[in-house]
Design an enzyme around this catalytic site. Structure first.
Site, short mmCIF file in Angstrom:
data_model
loop_
_atom_site.label_atom_id
_atom_site.label_comp_id
_atom_site.label_asym_id
_atom_site.label_seq_id
_atom_site.Cartn_x
_atom_site.Cartn_y
_atom_site.Cartn_z
N ASP A 154 8.71 -25.78 4.02
CA ASP A 154 8.81 -24.38 4.42
C ASP A 154 8.70 -24.32 5.94
O ASP A 154 8.46 -25.33 6.61
CB ASP A 154 7.71 -23.56 3.74
N GLU A 192 5.62 -11.90 3.84
CA GLU A 192 4.48 -12.81 3.76
C GLU A 192 3.55 -12.69 4.96
O GLU A 192 3.98 -12.35 6.06
CB GLU A 192 4.98 -14.25 3.64
#
Length: 915
Positions: free
Chosen positions: A396, A596
């Site tokens: 990620d 997020e």
């Protein structure tokens, strides 16, 4: 930096580091040869960060109390970061950690999955032949994935880069309204560079990945589906395959090969800012959906459609346990057993791999204190060797940099653990050279590098990238009429209808009857951006207006169309005002968009301390107007006051671009008959109180307001909901100990601006510049993705960046209690002239504190902390009860700096003295 929840509540006990003891910070300083002029200690507790002041004793020895809450003390910090004037950079010191599991269950205790995509000998021979021709440098280039804003096509060729991505809100030429043809032209340019053999190297097509998580959500005009939490409420796995197929087809128009979807988190704490990316708190729902979405995106293995020109590579993410972190902390630590990790959080991966998913993404989070990007047992032994993923594992966004001993530019540990493709967004050049050195030194085995490259090549070959030619020559690439087509929007509208959950319908107020005058009110009623949520054009979903959604329909527009077809009248009013009293009011409200990290919450109370939506509902009730509430949210929330003020209440989640789907269910036809009934059932339990963040049926303390699976429909008839308690534990009673002014963005409705003393401009995306060129702002990373802002001032004229646009704030009690205005600052280059921190306290009240002398030495030193007493800004008679601009950084000369984590707190330690 986020203050741990228990710390904010002041339930703390002192722990003193006595000089001479093993825990004496002075001895730690000596041991690690650090400069002793430390004035702050950053304490990371299971992913939560806090700033604790330390008292400097004589001879610069460190003494004083380090405060831990009772809970935090039992969960010893994994690292501490010491930083202050005189240090060259923050330095990590390892502390004792909670013991890792005494023994793993063993990979054989995990499910063994048989992928329908079998290894083909011809493919394997091609991989072997390519590897034999590749130099070390070419192999390392293949395992790097830079972000498109930080790499050119020429560099793709020079470094033989294997993959690129566009982050959320990262667009071709930084153009928010980039036409699909601009996306396609960029894809062609990168592809051409990757297959250019004029340097004598071999041609390996690049693969482009994008976060198309609820449709092709980065592209203007795309079909936007409800976020996953709404799809979970629909309980329709077959619909997921249709959604995947539509999404893939729209992605293909822009020439992109790969989407970072689906998210398979099974969220257990609803405070997490990514809750809406989860289909359900129940693993069986996620498991039933995962494979269907993969089949829709990739096509059915063994058929001609598999990864053809109408399909894209899918990603099962984020492996594994991201939905199980302590306190729902983004990128935090899942402190759960391996059996729970497997039986709850890994279930979606079983069907995703059974459907032939070709890639998986490693989670930012940790399990039992160990970062997933560095967890060889789970990534290699379990995911690859046991569960059978023979495609690639992608990291990620700079997630490898969080592995102990790693940085964003160097991480052998992540490669060795099983990350095949490093999402190294900006620092890829340094990573390239560092990894080459690490392979030569044996820190990364050549066999491991070859394995990573083989997996990347396997995915590319299966996707047909070696045969399909330029992106613009593939299937529907560049074709008009596909993105946002009526057929695609019909699928999204169906998804909206089926996702709606009816929580209350007293006196059978719904469906709305023909012939009524319907007042549609609320700040979300005519706002497609708000109804679409995060991951919509921009990463956080902010800064969008209805014109950014050509072909889309707001919820009000949908109601208006349906009402007129039924012989009714629908009127829109933002604040609920009207000339003639309506028969019914539909009030649409909810959470502001977020993604997020920035979406993490301290509690589940909606609009804590600022009940503007509730005021609107009560205004309607006071006028004796029946009220239908439509609530938009990325998680179930405590809304007892809003429920009490409503006659009917619909949880609509984040429905996306097709607002007509709401009206399909709410508005009857012209004969008064129901057109579509409610089908949605809660995929997440609904809380009785704002502190019920962990609320799942398998927990002993399960006591919801509305249980998992709850949902009324028109067939069930009126089931009156009695008045609910409103004064319960955890309800916000006033302004707290800390006010966060900026954490990646200001809290809504405040916005961030840049200005050059002539005009001001809102920063609505990852990049903004004044027309004069005097000020440029760009999002950057500190602790997590895009949680900081980089500002460059040329010095041509004074300029700065400030927070504005909201209702005046009352800072008077912070002023009275010697509050601290604090932020993190990094001087990227030498600072010129004067830099000041300012705030505006009303008409003619602009207060400034110069920080130039304090921060000039920060240049090149990394992130430092600045804390200023609020009294430093105040003049005699200042009340600070009407702050219209709570924070501004201004420079009268050239400056290149970054800042993050702006907050105001009661009391604390100031490291900058008042002038």
């Amino acid at each position: 930096m986020r203050v741990p929840h228990l710390w904010r509540q002041k339930r703390a006990v002192p722990m003193v580091c006595a000089p001479g003891s093993n825990s004496d910070p002075a001895l730690l300083l000596k041991q690690y040869r650090l400069n002793p002029m430390i004035n702050f200690i950053w304490i990371e507790v299971r992913g939560m960060l806090d700033v604790i002041p330390l008292v400097l004793g004589k001879n610069h020895n460190l003494y004083g109390e380090i405060m831990f809450s009772a809970l935090e003390k039992t969960l010893l910090a994994s690292t501490i970061l010491l930083a202050g004037l005189g240090t060259s950079a923050p330095t990590s010191l390892a502390l004792a950690q909670d013991a890792a599991p005494t023994a793993y269950l063993g990979a054989e205790q995990w499910p063994q999955v048989a992928s329908p995509v079998k290894k083909d000998q011809a493919v394997e021979q091609k991989i072997k032949a390519l590897l034999a021709q590749m130099s070390l440098e070419e192999k390392v280039g293949q395992i790097l994935q830079p972000e498109i804003q930080f790499i050119t096509p020429e560099e793709i060729k020079t470094y033989h880069i294997g993959s690129i991505l566009n982050g959320g809100g990262s667009l071709p030429n930084r153009n928010k309204h980039a036409h699909p043809s601009e996306w396609l032209a960029m894809a062609d340019a990168y592809y051409d560079a990757s297959v250019d053999t004029t340097d004598g190297k071999i041609a390996i097509p690049i693969i482009w990945g994008s976060d198309a998580v609820h449709g092709h959500n980065n592209v203007i005009g795309a079909t936007l589906f409800p976020h996953n939490i709404g799809l979970g409420a629909a309980r329709n796995p077959g619909l997921l395959r249709k959604i995947g197929a539509v999404t893939a087809r729209e992605i293909r128009v822009t020439g992109i090969d790969w989407t970072f979807a689906p998210t398979l988190a099974v969220v257990q704490n609803d405070r997490w800012g990514r809750t809406y990316e989860s289909y359900s708190e129940k693993p069986e729902v996620v498991r039933s959906y995962a494979g269907e979405m993969v089949l829709g995106l990739q096509g059915v293995p063994g058929t001609a459609e598999f990864l053809d020109v109408n399909h894209v590579v899918a990603t099962a993410k984020h492996f594994v346990g991201d939905g199980g972190t302590l306190r729902g902390d983004d990128q935090g630590d899942a402190r759960i057993s391996e059996a729970e990790l497997r039986d709850i959080h890994a279930q979606g991966y079983i069907t995703a791999l059974e459907a032939g998913a070709q890639t998986a993404m490693a989670s930012f989070s940790s399990w039992q204190g160990k970062k997933m990007h560095g967890n060889k047992y789970l990534l290699t032994d379990v995911l690859k060797n046991r569960m059978g993923l023979d495609g690639l594992v992608v990291g990620d966004w700079n997630g490898h940099g969080q592995v102990p001993g790693c940085t964003n530019a160097s991480c052998a540990a992540a490669i060795n653990a099983g990350v095949d493709l490093l999402m190294v967004t900006e620092d890829w050049r340094e990573m390239y050279h560092n990894t080459i050195t690490q392979v030569k030194k044996g820190e990364v085995a050549l066999t491991r590098l070859d394995d990573a490259v083989s997996r990347i090549l396997r995915v590319k070959i299966r996707a047909g990238l070696f045969e399909k030619g330029r992106p613009s020559s593939r299937g529907v690439a560049g074709q008009d009429g596909i993105i946002g087509s009526p057929e695609h929007r019909a699928v999204a509208r169906q998804a909206v209808r089926e996702s709606l959950v009816l929580l209350k319908n007293n006196d059978n107020l719904l469906p709305l009857k023909p012939g009524q005058t319907i007042l549609v009110a609320g700040d979300a009623a005519d706002n497609i951006g708000k109804q679409s949520g995060g991951w919509t054009i921009s990463w956080q979903g902010t800064g969008n207006v209805n014109s950014d959604f050509p072909g889309g329909t707001s919820l009000y527009q949908g109601i208006k169309q349906a009402a007129e077809a039924a012989g009714s009248t629908a009127l829109y009013s933002l604040d609920g005002s009207y000339a003639e009293k309506p028969d019914v009011a539909v009030v649409i409200f909810g959470e502001e968009p977020y993604a997020e990290s920035q979406g993490d919450r301290d509690s589940l109370e909606f609009e804590a301390g600022n009940k503007k939506s509730l005021a609107l509902l009560k205004k309607m009730k006071a006028a004796d107007i029946p009220v239908v509430s439509v609530f938009l949210s990325g998680r179930p929330m405590w809304v007892n006051p809003e429920l009490n003020a409503s006659d009917a209440f619909v949880a609509a989640w984040l429905p996306g671009s097709e607002g007509g789907g709401l009206a399909d269910v709410l508005v009857a036809d012209k004969t008064g008959e129901v057109r579509y009934d409610f089908k949605g059932r809660l995929s997440f339990s609904w809380p009785k109180g704002p502190l019920q963040d962990v609320l799942n049926p398998h927990h002993d303390s399960y006591d919801p307001l509305f249980a998992y699976g709850y949902g009324l429909n028109y067939q069930s008839g009126a089931q009156p909901l009695a008045a609910l308690p409103e004064d319960v534990e955890g309800v916000h009673k006033g302004q707290g100990e800390t006010v966060v002014l900026f954490s990646g963005r200001p809290p809504a409705p405040w916005q961030m601006f840049i200005d050059d003393h002539t005009t001001a401009q809102i920063i609505s995306g990852p990049y903004a510049a004044m027309p004069s060129g005097a000020v440029i702002a760009q999002t950057t990373d500190k602790d997590v993705q895009e949680d900081a802002l980089k500002v460059v001032l040329t010095g041509a004229k004074p300029g700065g960046v400030f927070i504005g646009g909201g209702e005046p704030l009352d800072f008077s009690h912070f002023l009275q209690e010697e509050g601290i205005l604090a932020f993190d600052l990094k001087i990227n280059q030498t600072l010129g002239k004067d830099l000041s921190v300012q705030l505006s306290c009303g008409e003619g009240c602009l207060r400034a504190v110069s920080v130039t002398d304090h921060v000039r030495g920060f240049a090149g030193q990394g992130w430092m902390h600045v804390a200023i007493k609020l009294t430093c800004f105040a003049q005699a008679e200042d009340r600070f009860d009407s702050i219209t601009m709570p924070f501004r950084l201004e420079s009268t000369g050239a400056a290149d700096l970054s800042f993050a984590n702006v907050k105001l707190s009661k009391g604390g330690y100031a490291n900058l003295q008042c002038p």
